[in-house]
Each structure stands twice: as structure tokens, then as C-alpha cells.
Design a protein around this motif. Structure first.
Motif, short mmCIF file in Angstrom:
data_model
loop_
_atom_site.label_atom_id
_atom_site.label_comp_id
_atom_site.label_asym_id
_atom_site.label_seq_id
_atom_site.Cartn_x
_atom_site.Cartn_y
_atom_site.Cartn_z
N LEU A 199 21.32 -19.15 11.74
CA LEU A 199 21.00 -18.72 13.08
C LEU A 199 19.68 -17.94 13.04
CD1 LEU A 199 24.56 -17.51 14.15
CD2 LEU A 199 23.46 -19.66 14.77
N TYR A 200 19.34 -17.34 14.18
CA TYR A 200 18.03 -16.72 14.28
C TYR A 200 17.90 -15.46 13.43
CZ TYR A 200 13.79 -14.79 16.31
OH TYR A 200 12.54 -14.26 16.47
N ASP A 201 18.82 -14.53 13.58
CA ASP A 201 18.78 -13.29 12.79
C ASP A 201 20.17 -12.65 12.80
OD1 ASP A 201 19.05 -12.21 15.31
OD2 ASP A 201 17.07 -11.29 15.39
N GLY A 202 20.29 -11.51 12.13
CA GLY A 202 21.59 -10.87 12.02
C GLY A 202 22.17 -10.44 13.35
N GLY A 203 21.32 -9.94 14.25
CA GLY A 203 21.80 -9.49 15.54
C GLY A 203 22.36 -10.60 16.40
N SER A 204 21.64 -11.71 16.47
CA SER A 204 22.14 -12.84 17.26
C SER A 204 23.37 -13.44 16.61
CB SER A 204 21.05 -13.90 17.45
OG SER A 204 20.61 -14.42 16.21
N ALA A 205 23.45 -13.42 15.28
CA ALA A 205 24.64 -13.93 14.59
C ALA A 205 25.86 -13.09 14.95
CB ALA A 205 24.42 -13.93 13.08
N ALA A 206 25.70 -11.76 15.01
CA ALA A 206 26.82 -10.89 15.36
C ALA A 206 27.29 -11.17 16.78
CB ALA A 206 26.41 -9.42 15.21
N ALA A 207 26.34 -11.32 17.71
CA ALA A 207 26.72 -11.60 19.10
C ALA A 207 27.39 -12.96 19.23
CB ALA A 207 25.48 -11.52 19.99
N GLU A 208 26.87 -13.97 18.53
CA GLU A 208 27.48 -15.30 18.58
C GLU A 208 28.89 -15.27 17.98
OE1 GLU A 208 26.55 -18.07 19.93
OE2 GLU A 208 24.50 -17.60 20.52
N ALA A 209 29.10 -14.43 16.97
CA ALA A 209 30.43 -14.33 16.36
C ALA A 209 31.43 -13.74 17.36
CB ALA A 209 30.37 -13.46 15.11
N VAL A 210 30.98 -12.80 18.16
CA VAL A 210 31.86 -12.22 19.19
C VAL A 210 32.21 -13.27 20.23
CG1 VAL A 210 31.99 -10.54 21.06
CG2 VAL A 210 31.10 -9.86 18.82
N LEU A 211 31.21 -14.07 20.65
CA LEU A 211 31.50 -15.14 21.61
C LEU A 211 32.47 -16.15 21.03
CD1 LEU A 211 27.99 -15.88 23.20
CD2 LEU A 211 29.80 -14.35 24.01
N LEU A 212 32.33 -16.45 19.72
CA LEU A 212 33.27 -17.36 19.06
C LEU A 212 34.69 -16.77 19.12
CD1 LEU A 212 32.89 -19.25 15.72
CD2 LEU A 212 34.81 -17.70 16.01
N ALA A 213 34.81 -15.47 18.84
CA ALA A 213 36.11 -14.83 18.86
C ALA A 213 36.73 -14.87 20.25
CB ALA A 213 35.98 -13.38 18.39
N MET A 214 35.91 -14.69 21.28
CA MET A 214 36.42 -14.76 22.65
C MET A 214 36.93 -16.15 22.97
SD MET A 214 33.40 -12.44 24.39
CE MET A 214 33.89 -12.78 26.09
N SER A 215 36.24 -17.17 22.44
CA SER A 215 36.66 -18.54 22.66
C SER A 215 37.95 -18.86 21.91
CB SER A 215 35.54 -19.50 22.23
OG SER A 215 35.94 -20.84 22.33
N VAL A 216 38.03 -18.42 20.66
CA VAL A 216 39.20 -18.70 19.83
C VAL A 216 40.45 -18.05 20.40
CG1 VAL A 216 40.25 -18.22 17.58
CG2 VAL A 216 37.91 -19.11 17.70
N THR A 217 40.33 -16.79 20.83
CA THR A 217 41.49 -16.04 21.29
C THR A 217 41.78 -16.25 22.77
OG1 THR A 217 40.12 -14.10 21.79
CG2 THR A 217 41.09 -14.23 19.57
N SER A 218 40.85 -16.90 23.47
CA SER A 218 40.96 -17.07 24.94
C SER A 218 41.07 -15.72 25.63
CB SER A 218 42.18 -17.95 25.29
OG SER A 218 42.04 -19.25 24.73
N ARG A 221 0.81 -1.22 0.00
CA ARG A 221 0.00 0.00 0.00
C ARG A 221 0.84 1.26 0.00
NH1 ARG A 221 -3.91 -2.02 4.86
NH2 ARG A 221 -4.89 -3.76 3.77
N LYS A 222 2.04 1.17 0.50
CA LYS A 222 2.92 2.32 0.55
C LYS A 222 4.21 2.01 -0.21
CE LYS A 222 0.34 4.56 3.63
NZ LYS A 222 -0.33 5.85 3.36
N VAL A 223 4.81 3.03 -0.77
CA VAL A 223 6.10 2.87 -1.44
C VAL A 223 7.18 2.89 -0.37
CG1 VAL A 223 7.66 3.78 -3.19
CG2 VAL A 223 5.18 4.03 -3.47
N CYS A 224 7.98 1.84 -0.31
CA CYS A 224 8.87 1.63 0.83
C CYS A 224 10.31 2.09 0.57
CB CYS A 224 8.87 0.15 1.23
SG CYS A 224 9.88 -0.19 2.68
N PHE A 225 10.76 3.04 1.39
CA PHE A 225 12.15 3.46 1.41
C PHE A 225 12.76 3.19 2.78
CE2 PHE A 225 10.41 5.86 -2.11
CZ PHE A 225 11.44 5.91 -3.03
N LEU A 226 12.18 2.25 3.52
CA LEU A 226 12.70 1.88 4.83
C LEU A 226 13.88 0.92 4.69
CD1 LEU A 226 9.37 1.23 6.78
CD2 LEU A 226 10.76 3.29 6.79
N GLY A 227 14.80 1.01 5.63
CA GLY A 227 15.96 0.11 5.63
C GLY A 227 16.36 -0.23 7.05
N GLY A 228 17.64 -0.09 7.33
CA GLY A 228 18.11 -0.37 8.68
C GLY A 228 18.05 -1.83 9.05
N GLY A 229 18.23 -2.72 8.09
CA GLY A 229 18.28 -4.15 8.39
C GLY A 229 17.17 -4.97 7.80
#
Length: 465
Positions: A133-152, A67-75
Motif C-alpha cells: 500500500l501507500y504508507d503505514g498510515g493508509s495501511a492502518a486506515a485500510e485495515a480498520v475499513l477491512l475490520a468493519m467489513s469483516v465484522t459488519s 550532514r547531521k547525526v540522526c536521532f529522529l524517529g516517529g515512523g
């Protein structure tokens, strides 16, 4: 399962079984002053015909991209979805196992997962991908946890201010009780100077989290950021736009160690916010720290090609102390849609879509700033999104005016960035036509003279696109 209400006899039997005289007795632990002393204010019951009509009227109050012309973004973006995606993904064989985790899951579903992983690796240049994974936000957070595990390392994580604010909020929640310092590097010009990141990292840093193209649509200096992170032994996690990789260098080519994304742009409807798709890929050295699960290809005892769940690293499958996460939702059906989209588009199709986004966004940025009210906030190359500043400082009023004219014109940024309270984020995908962009530009000069076009005209130009 059909809904069957409880009869008075059913209620009496249940109360007798648990040893109470009435339903009210179940709530004696609640303070008297908090209990409702009157019946709920519910309207009279409706017939099926009346109820169907009423629900349809409620649904009609939603404004959507039809119904509306969409110029929304942000993910979340209004990209074109080929009909074949709905046709294939709607097959019952896929619908009935939309979130598969069982080792004995069907061969067809396992093959679809394997194909998805292969396509994501080709898209990102990474060695391995999980099966979503669930969505982009959870993927980003999980990637940080992976990095913490890899680098100790758990002392510090550096994130750029130009990363999606929702992603940063999710990450902050993940790290809240881990004792990890979350350092945010400012992005005053719509992007972050690699020198500022180099000054923020040290031997305690687990990773640097960057988004490219970033939340403002601007391009970051990812290669320089990766060099700064690697210099102190940290990893570089890149959030990417899948469509942008039709033109931009792949995360692996820029030096990223982990690549994550929101996959909604790959054939997944907006659906008022979900379900969406979390994409995650990394170097092979990190495969056993990857959350979720990975489907692998092998041969059976007869020598025929087959597929198996090669890696399952969540608590439900292995001992808790060896689990990488407790992820339970993998959005398998959304991953299937993304795989169909990527296979259908191919490298050339993806490049064409990306090129259309770049060209149309550039044209829109030019047209929207001609009237004098709106101006570009950042002088930086962009992909399909850009930030505009309202010289009158009345962003929400302008957006309301655009909405009245038939547009979902953009996202006000003040809710996340107080210093950008007079700015909005505009996204332009391959679906937007020249006529739609020109009509929105007229809204931009509406108060300066000329007035905005009526909504019927907007819809007509869209239909002719």
C-alpha cells in the motif's frame, strides 16, 4: 516527453478553437479584486550554468543524515541500507513498472510481488499479504475499513492514544463521513492498560487499533488487548515495526487479526518523507476483503512455474459495489526494496539489527539522562525509541542547540500531545555509534556546564564509527 513552449501562433489557434479573444477572457469568472494587476516578481532568466549553481545552493540548505547525526524517529528511521538494494532495485526492468496493476504485467515483476508477499507472511506470521500500500498510515486506515467489513460493524472503532498521531488523523479522516464513533483510549504512562480497552469495547466495536512498539517506543500488552477485542467479537489490528520482529513475537503469535506497518525501515531511504511503503497482512479468512492486489504462483499449460495477479479488488478491476477500496498506488518499487532487504538479512540478520537497536537505545537513554537536565518520561520497556523530559522545559531550545552541534536530536512531542510539551522522542538505530551517542549526551549537559562539542568533532567521530 520533451517540454515545448507554446508559440504566439499556438496560443492564437487554441483561443480561436474555444472561441475567446484573449487569455484574460478565460478568467472573467474571477472577481476583479482577486486578479493580479502586475507581472509576477520573478528574477531574470539564468543561463544553464547559473541555474545549476543556484539550485545546488538551494539544495545545500537542506539538513540531511549525511550532514547531521540522526536521532529522529516517529515512523521514519535512519537504518543502514546495503548497497545491493540500490543496485538491484535500480535495474530498468523494475523501474519501468514501478506501480504495476495490469493483468499482463511481466513475469519478473509478478514474481517479485509474490516473493515480497511470502516474506511479509513469514515476517508477521499471517496467512496472506497484499502486494503493498501507500504508507503505514493508509495501511492502518485500510485495515480498520477491512475490520468493519469483516465484522459488519460500523458503529465504533477503538484506537489507542499511543498509536502514531498521523495514523490516528488519517483514520479520523477516513471515518469522518461514515457515522463511526472513534474512541481514543488514553496512554498516561506511555502505554495503555488492557483493562481500559476492555471497558471501551462493546458489541458495536469493529476493531481495536494498537501499535507495538508504540509511538513512544514502549511495548504494549498486545495479547491482552487481542483477548479483550475478541471477547466482544471485534478484531485486533496491530501496527508493528518490521525491524522489531527480529526480537519480538510476531503479530499472529500475539493474537492480531490484521498486521500493518510502515516499511521504510526495510532498505528504503528517508528521502525527506517518501515515497514509503505500506505493509498489510491478515488471516486467510479475510483475503477477499483485502485492498490492493495479490500475486499468486501457479503453472502454465506446459507445466512450468509462473505467476499471475490472483486477486484484484479495486474499482478499476471489478464492479464498484464489490471493490474493497480505490487504492491506486501500491509502491511496487518500494516493496521490491523491502523484499531484497528481508531476503538479504534473513532471520539471523534481522535479529542482529534488532538487538543492536535495543542495546544502543538503552545505552543512549542511560547516557542522555546522566547530566541531570533530561530524564526518562515513561518507566516502560522500549525497543529503539524512548521519550525524554527536559527538566528546564525548553525542549525546542535544546534541540536547536543540538542541531547547532551537528545533531538531528529528536522530535518535540508537544505538537501532538500538549501534556508532553516538555518532552522529545529520540530514536536510536543500529547506525549510531557510541561516540555519537556520547557526543549528544554532552549537548544534554551543555547549559549545566561543559558546553556542546563543535560540529566538526561530531562529524569526525561519526566518520570513525
Amino acid at each position: 516527453m520533451a517540454y515545448l513552449y507554446n508559440t504566439p501562433d499556438d496560443v492564437a489557434a487554441m483561443l480561436a478553437r474555444i472561441g475567446v479573444a484573449s487569455i484574460d477572457e478565460l478568467f472573467t469568472s474571477l472577481p476583479e479584486e482577486l486578479r493580479l494587476k502586475r507581472p509576477l516578481k520573478l528574477p531574470p532568466a539564468m543561463s544553464e550554468l547559473e541555474l545549476t549553481s543556484h539550485v545546488a545552493q538551494l539544495a545545500a540548505e537542506n539538513d540531511d543524515v549525511r550532514r547531521k547525526v540522526c536521532f529522529l524517529g516517529g515512523g521514519a528511521y535512519d537504518h543502514f541500507i546495503p548497497a545491493v538494494i540500490d543496485s538491484l532495485a535500480s535495474r530498468g526492468e523494475f523501474y519501468t513498472s514501478y506501480t504495476p496493476y495490469q493483468p499482463e504485467v511481466s513475469q519478473g515483476t509478478l514474481q517479485a510481488m509474490f516473493e515480497y508477499q511470502t516474506l511479509i507472511c513469514q515476517l508477521t506470521g499471517m496467512d496472506v499479504s497484499n502486494a503493498s500500500l501507500y504508507d503505514g498510515g493508509s495501511a492502518a486506515a485500510e485495515a480498520v475499513l477491512l475490520a468493519m467489513s469483516v465484522t459488519s460493524r460500523s458503529g465504533k472503532v477503538v484506537v489507542l492514544e499511543s498509536v502514531h498521531p498521523h495514523y490516528r488523523q488519517i483514520l479520523s479522516t477516513y471515518l469522518a463521513n461514515l457515522g463511526t464513533e472513534l474512541i481514543t483510549v488514553r496512554a498516561p504512562g506511555g502505554w495503555v492498560d488492557p483493562a481500559a480497552v476492555a471497558a471501551a469495547v462493546d458489541s458495536h466495536t469493529a476493531c481495536v487499533l494498537v501499535q507495538h512498539p508504540n509511538f513512544f517506543g514502549c511495548l504494549e500488552e498486545v495479547a491482552a488487548l487481542a483477548e479483550a477485542a475478541h471477547r466482544v467479537g471485534a478484531l485486533l489490528v496491530q501496527v508493528f515495526d518490521p525491524i522489531s520482529l527480529g526480537l519480538l513475537k510476531r503479530p499472529a503469535e500475539l493474537g492480531a487479526d490484521v498486521a500493518v506497518a510502515e516499511g521504510q525501515a526495510l532498505g528504503i531511504p528517508l528521502s525527506f518523507g517518501g515515497p514509503y511503503l505500506g505493509i498489510m497482512a491478515c488471516k486467510e479468512a479475510f483475503v477477499r476483503r483485502l485492498p490492493g492486489r495479490i500475486a499468486g504462483q501457479t503453472v502454465d499449460r506446459r507445466g512450468q512455474r509462473c505467476w499471475v495477479l490472483t486477486l484484484q479488488t479495486r474499482e478499476q478491476h471489478i464492479r464498484r459495489e464489490k471493490a474493497t477500496s480505490n487504492i491506486c498506488t501500491n509502491q511496487g518499487l518500494m516493496a521490491l526494496r523491502a523484499a531484497i532487504y528481508l531476503a538479504l538479512a534473513g532471520p539471523q540478520g534481522l535479529a542482529e539489527v534488532a538487538a543492536l537497536c535495543v542495546r544502543k537505545a538503552a545505552y543512549a537513554r542511560q547516557q542522555l539522562t546522566l547530566g541531570g537536565r533530561l530524564e526518562c518520561r515513561f518507566d516502560r520497556p522500549c525497543f529503539k525509541e524512548f521519550v525524554l523530559r527536559d527538566r528546564q522545559g525548553q525542549v525546542r531550545e535544546w534541540l536547536a542547540q543540538a542541531h547547532q552541534a551537528g545533531f538531528l536530536a529528536g522530535l518535540p512531542l508537544g505538537q501532538w500531545y500538549p501534556e508532553l510539551d516538555d518532552c522529545l522522542l529520540v530514536a536510536v538505530t543500529e547506525k549510531r555509534s557510541r561516540a555519537e551517542i556520547d557526543a549528544l549526551a554532552q549537548v544534554g549537559v551543555g547549559r549545566a556546564g561543559g558546553g556542546a562539542p563543535p560540529a566538526p568533532h561530531v562529524r569526525a567521530t561519526r566518520a570513525l564509527a
